[in-house]
Design an enzyme around this catalytic site. Structure first.
Site, PDB file in Angstrom:
ATOM      1  CD  GLU B  71      14.012-105.470-125.595  1.00  0.00           C
ATOM      2  OE1 GLU B  71      15.144-105.405-126.079  1.00  0.00           O
ATOM      3  OE2 GLU B  71      13.178-106.337-125.903  1.00  0.00           O
ATOM      4  CG  ASP B 139      21.052-119.029-118.504  1.00  0.00           C
ATOM      5  OD1 ASP B 139      20.851-119.595-117.418  1.00  0.00           O
ATOM      6  OD2 ASP B 139      20.312-119.163-119.486  1.00  0.00           O
ATOM      7  CG  ASP B 141      19.566-123.851-118.088  1.00  0.00           C
ATOM      8  OD1 ASP B 141      18.981-123.622-117.022  1.00  0.00           O
ATOM      9  OD2 ASP B 141      19.124-123.553-119.214  1.00  0.00           O
TER      10      ASP B 141
END
Lengths: 583, 450
Positions: B71, B139, B141
């Site tokens: 995808e 991830d 941040d």
């Protein structure tokens, strides 16, 4: 006394029969089972699993769980005949497999509690038996050699110390396995991991074995489901009868998997028994897990709708602490991070906030912070998504206590369970604001210290509402609805009776093969509202259709008595009712 | 997350402006630059080579439908998401990107069937549409560190707080390689306020959700939320070897030699009060508070002095030891230990922004970061669209040599991506394919002879 005879022969006994170990339930045994036993064994095992599930959700420690499982097993799974004990274990497991394979949610519940049962039983085995069982899984792992042990000794000792185990020595057995095989040990940093391999101590082998067992059972459940779904049409069963009668035991061919999955599906009466069990299970889960909150049409209409203008008032009176905190933070900051939006949003949906109202509610807050335009662009979607109007269009259900307790709120997050995730100071302040008096507060904090978060919440409920809550809190929406119930005590008697009977009422009017389908089991009786009172329509059970057996189910008639209570026609469900009460 | 982004809109990007503000080009980002970037610079072929994992070759074991089940998701201007796109070859991919000019390209999992046709499969019932492979992703941040940095907040990053990301890379990268045995780990600058990590080993791509969650949990030390005072709780009589290594090799030194000064964490009362809150013994805290409230002139840095005092006090043995034993470590961990976004790593179907995208707020390209030299990575020096545009123009007529990006500062990043990540990855993909194919061949041979 009906006896169901399997059509194939018992496989030759395995060589390991000498040392008693746990069954792995790899294939259904060929045993003769009386229908009564079929049912009673299953109910007994269900009691064990239910007890485990309760224990886990109350946050019991491993050592407490060990004792609990031991006691539960002793109390329920005994049999006067020693030779029957193992059979009872195996039969009850397979019956429940059939019952619990029906939906994803049920499979999950069954799987996790069967695994827990397996783990604790495994730990009670002798070392010898444990090793035998490991051998049955045919795992390719060899113990770490002494030379290799010396190389990583320090690290292994460090790990052992970090989790409070005694110092390992060269004589202790360690297995070196790919870390993927022991996810729970990895997650807890309970093993030393080097270059992709975890060093698993003999005392930790249970999680390796449990992972294997989970794999087996999980596959088996899915398979059972697809097979029984096919089988549950009578015609196919008829064909099955013919085939098995025609073929010799050795030439069963492609029918083997069917035969395994439905090892006793040989008589119509079996279906009836199975259906009874399924309805028992659905009923107990309807009451225990509250999975249907929010999405389920059976929710009583009396308080199934909350409008925006009432929401502040009901938040104050009936929201559990977790939701109340989120609600207040939202009003205060005009913003919540994703986890909080999900937890509160789905709860509100369960409370009965309609989509349009939900959008208006969230918009009113968020637009103060990010502006209306950004709200429409970025946040409205996920609210519609929660209501099944976007994306894959699943009608999402509100989070249960278990899910909320096990969530991991991070920086800036306000979701989670206050009893678990707040510091003591913050929790005391929050409960004080809710009106928990100081005496009750100490009891609550005591429960929190022992990690009984749901019990702490139950005590909070009792303190605020000034009435006891015997069932215990296990879903925020249950907290809400029970609270509302107390406030609207006028209706409470009628409503609780209604909830108790609904699974039975719903199957009315269908002939039983149709009633076997889940939809029929959980569909709702019609509720009529007349003259401001809730009354139940009298629905006679079609006795001939539903229980065409010697079942003790009797006519259930409910009629509306005086003062809104059900005065007569209390359901008489005979012996099954007694069993239900025990669950 | 999205909120923070908009609140600190463009006006907060002054740091970038000061360093690289180019007077001739007013904006770091605009659609025309982006079009040019997609036309001339975006490394389509390399991205596709990577995503194919060797299945685009001629080997009989290649799964030629592999790439078509991946995808891709585009985010267009005005936050319009186009999800579940798939491409069978690099030309399709390139054309689609050039045509739609997405502000963001996300990469999702490889599904059991072509995601673009998921609706067709959905009608056939039975969950056939399900993710089957996905890189293990992380991830991190900087906005999750707001309670421990005083230089910036929200989406802003400066050279004072960026090192928090650097040590996150060091801690996680070492553990991925040494503990979990992964080899193909790609670190990427997220374009603004953090870093992404892609673990691409075959083993990593085939992890189940449960196994992913276990790894993420292994890394999780920071458990704080807004309503608990203690964010890190290290229990047990000893630390796990992974934590010991992280502490002694990275965190402690970083805390004492850099963070103390760069964030001035002891300099004012409300700052040191926050640290005192983490100490569970009230007599120890009042002792320290007493020392710190009377200001004494000292040549030494106040942060160092106070940190030493704190350490001495807690380790002096004067106070009851339980609870205090781990306190020094807990403080260091809460200020420095990596804070992962757990949800991203836990599930296969989480989308993650593709490397070499351009961040629409900063105009910076999401370039790979070399974990071995991550200390040298400077987020404020990452090429921006306008800078690349300048460089292309400067190159002028020297057109039609091999790759346009060699003329720009992007060239370095792309050649790093190829040499340190892509080539070794494809080599082991090939080996894996070869050996599994041979094993199968062997199997069928032996079954034939039998």
């Amino acid at each position: 006394m009906e006896i169901v005879k399997p059509q194939w022969k018992k496989p030759s006994p395995s060589a390991n029969d000498a040392v008693s170990t746990l069954p792995l339930y790899r294939s259904a045994p060929s045993l003769e089972v009386r229908l009564e036993d079929f049912e009673l064994y299953a109910i007994d095992r269900l009691r064990v699993l239910k007890g485990i599930s309760d224990g886990l959700s109350r946050g019991k420690r491993p050592e407490e769980m060990e004792k609990l499982v031991k006691d539960l097993w002793k109390a329920n799974m005994r049999h006067p005949l020693q030779s029957e004990v193992t059979n009872k274990d195996i039969i009850s497991h397979f019956v429940l497999r059939l019952v619990y394979c029906r939906t994803e949610e049920l499979r999950k519940w069954f799987l996790s509690n069967e695994i827990a049962l397996f783990r604790y039983r495994f730990q009670l085995l002798s070392l010898e038996a444990q090793r035998l069982l490991m051998a049955e899984f045919d795992l390719p792992y060899k113990p770490v050699t002494t030379a290799e042990f010396e190389g990583v000794k320090e690290k292994l000792q460090l790990v052992a110390r970090s989790i409070g185990l005694s110092k390992p020595t060269a004589s202790d057995i360690f297995y070196k396995v790919p870390f993927e095989e022991v996810p729970e040990l990895v997650a807890g940093r309970r093993v030393f991991i080097y270059k992709g391999y975890a060093y698993v101590a003999m005392t930790q082998v249970v999680s390796l074995v449990a992972t294997q067992f989970r794999g087996l059972l999980s596959k088996a459940l899915v398979l059972t489901n697809s097979l029984t779904l096919n089988i549950l049409c009578l015609q196919k069963v008829d064909i099955y009868h013919q085939r098995t009668r025609e073929g010799s035991p050795n030439s069963r061919g492609s029918w083997k998997p069917y035969a395994q999955a439905i090892w006793v599906l040989t008589s119509l009466r079996f279906f009836v028994t199975l259906y009874k069990l399924i309805s028992v299970v659905f009923r107990s889960h309807g009451q225990v897990n509250h999975e249907e909150y929010g999405s389920h049409p059976s929710q009583p209409k009396e308080f199934a709708e909350v409008s925006i203008k009432d929401i502040d008032q009901v938040a104050k009176s009936s929201f559990p602490p977790c939701m109340r905190h989120l609600f207040e933070k939202l009003r205060e900051d005009h913003h919540l991070k994703h986890g909080g939006r999900m937890q509160l949003g789905l709860f509100l949906k369960g409370v009965g906030l309609k989509l349009d109202d939900a959008l208006a509610f969230w918009k009113a807050e968020f637009s103060q912070k990010v502006g209306a335009e950004r709200f429409d662009k970025e946040y409205a979607y996920s609210i519609r998504h929660n209501y099944g109007r976007e994306g894959k269009r699943t009608d999402y259900t509100p989070y249960s206590c278990q899910k909320i307790i096990s969530s991991t709120p991070g920086v800036g997050d306000h979701h989670g369970c206050p009893y678990r995730h707040f510091s003591e100071e913050n929790l005391r302040a929050a409960l004080g604001r809710m009106g928990v008096n100081s005496g009750a507060l100490e009891n609550v904090m005591d429960k929190v210290q022992n990690r009984h978060y749901q019990l702490a919440c139950t005590l909070t409920f009792e303190s605020i509402h000034g009435s006891s809550h015997d069932a215990g809190i296990n879903h925020p929406n249950q907290y809400f609805s029970d609270s509302q119930k107390i406030f609207k005590s006028k209706w409470s008697a009628a409503l609780s009776n209604l909830m108790l009977c609904s699974p039975l009422l719903c199957s009315c009017g269908k002939s039983w093969p149709q009633a076997l389908s889940l939809e029929a089991c959980v569909s709702v009786p019609q509720i009529f509202k007349s003259r401001g009172r809730s009354s139940l329509k009298t629905i006679p059970l079609d006795k001939e259709n539903l229980w065409a057996t010697d079942s003790t189910f009797t006519y259930i008639g409910l009629c509306n008595g005086k003062d809104g209570r059900i005065s007569n026609g209390k359901p008489k469900i005979g012996w099954l009712e007694d069993i239900l009460r025990g669950i | 997350m999205a909120i923070e982004e908009s609140e600190n809109g463009r006006e907060d990007m002054s740091i970038d402006g000061q360093k690289h503000g180019n007077v001739a080009v007013p904006d770091e980002f605009n659609v025309n630059y982006l079009k040019l970037y997609y036309a001339k610079l975006f490394p389509y072929a390399d991205m596709f080579k990577w995503m194919s994992y060797g299945n685009d070759g001629k080997h009989p074991a290649c799964d030629k439908y592999y790439i078509g089940r991946r995808e891709f998701s585009f985010t267009l201007e005005n936050d319009i998401y186009i999800r579940y796109q798939s491409f069978n070859n690099v030309v399709q991919f390139e054309n689609s990107v050039k045509e739609k000019c997405p502000f963001k390209i996300d990469i999702g999992p490889v599904y059991s069937v072509d995601p673009a046709k998921k609706n067709a499969y959905a009608q056939s019932g039975d969950n056939v549409f399900t993710p089957v492979e996905r890189e293990l992703i992380f991830d991190i941040d900087i906005s999750d560190y707001d309670d421990v940095r005083y230089c910036c907040s929200g989406a802003d990053v400066c050279l004072k707080c960026w090192p928090l990301m650097t040590i996150a890379i060091k801690v996680i990268d070492t553990a991925l390689r040494d503990d979990f045995g992964f080899k193909h780990v790609l670190w990427v600058y997220s374009g603004r306020r953090g870093v992404h990590c892609w673990v691409c080993d075959g083993k990593a791509r085939r992890l189940t959700n449960e196994q992913r969650a276990a790894i993420a949990e292994y890394f999780r030390v920071y458990k704080g939320n807004e309503n608990s005072s203690k964010k890190v709780s290290l229990t047990g009589p000893a630390l796990h070897p992974f934590l010991v290594r992280s502490y002694s090799e990275v965190l402690e030194r970083f805390f004492e030699t850099r963070l103390l000064f760069s964030q001035n964490i002891f300099s004012t009362e409300d700052r040191y009060e926050k640290i005192l809150e983490m100490i569970p013994d009230s007599s120890a805290t009042s002792d320290l508070r007493g020392k710190w409230q009377t200001k004494r002139g000292s040549k030494e840095d106040i942060n160092v002095v106070r940190w030493e005092q704190l350490k001495n006090t807690l380790q002096s043995g004067k106070y009851k030891p339980q609870g205090l034993r781990r306190c020094v470590e807990e403080i260091v961990f809460s200020f420095t230990y990596p804070r992962l976004d757990m949800e991203v790593s836990r599930h296969m179907n989480h989308l993650l922004k593709a490397p070499f995208c351009v961040h629409p707020k900063t105009g910076r390209v999401c370039v790979p970061i070399d974990p071995n030299n991550c200390d040298e990575f400077d987020p404020t020096a990452v090429p921006t669209l306008s800078q690349l545009f300048e460089e292309l123009n400067m190159g002028g007529t020297r057109a039609y040599d091999d790759d346009e990006w060699d003329r720009t500062s992007l060239g370095q990043s792309i050649s790093f991506f190829r040499s340190s990540f892509l080539q070794p990855l494809l080599k082991s993909c090939k080996e894996e394919m070869e050996s599994s194919y041979n094993a199968k061949l062997q199997q069928s041979k032996s079954s034939l002879s039998w």
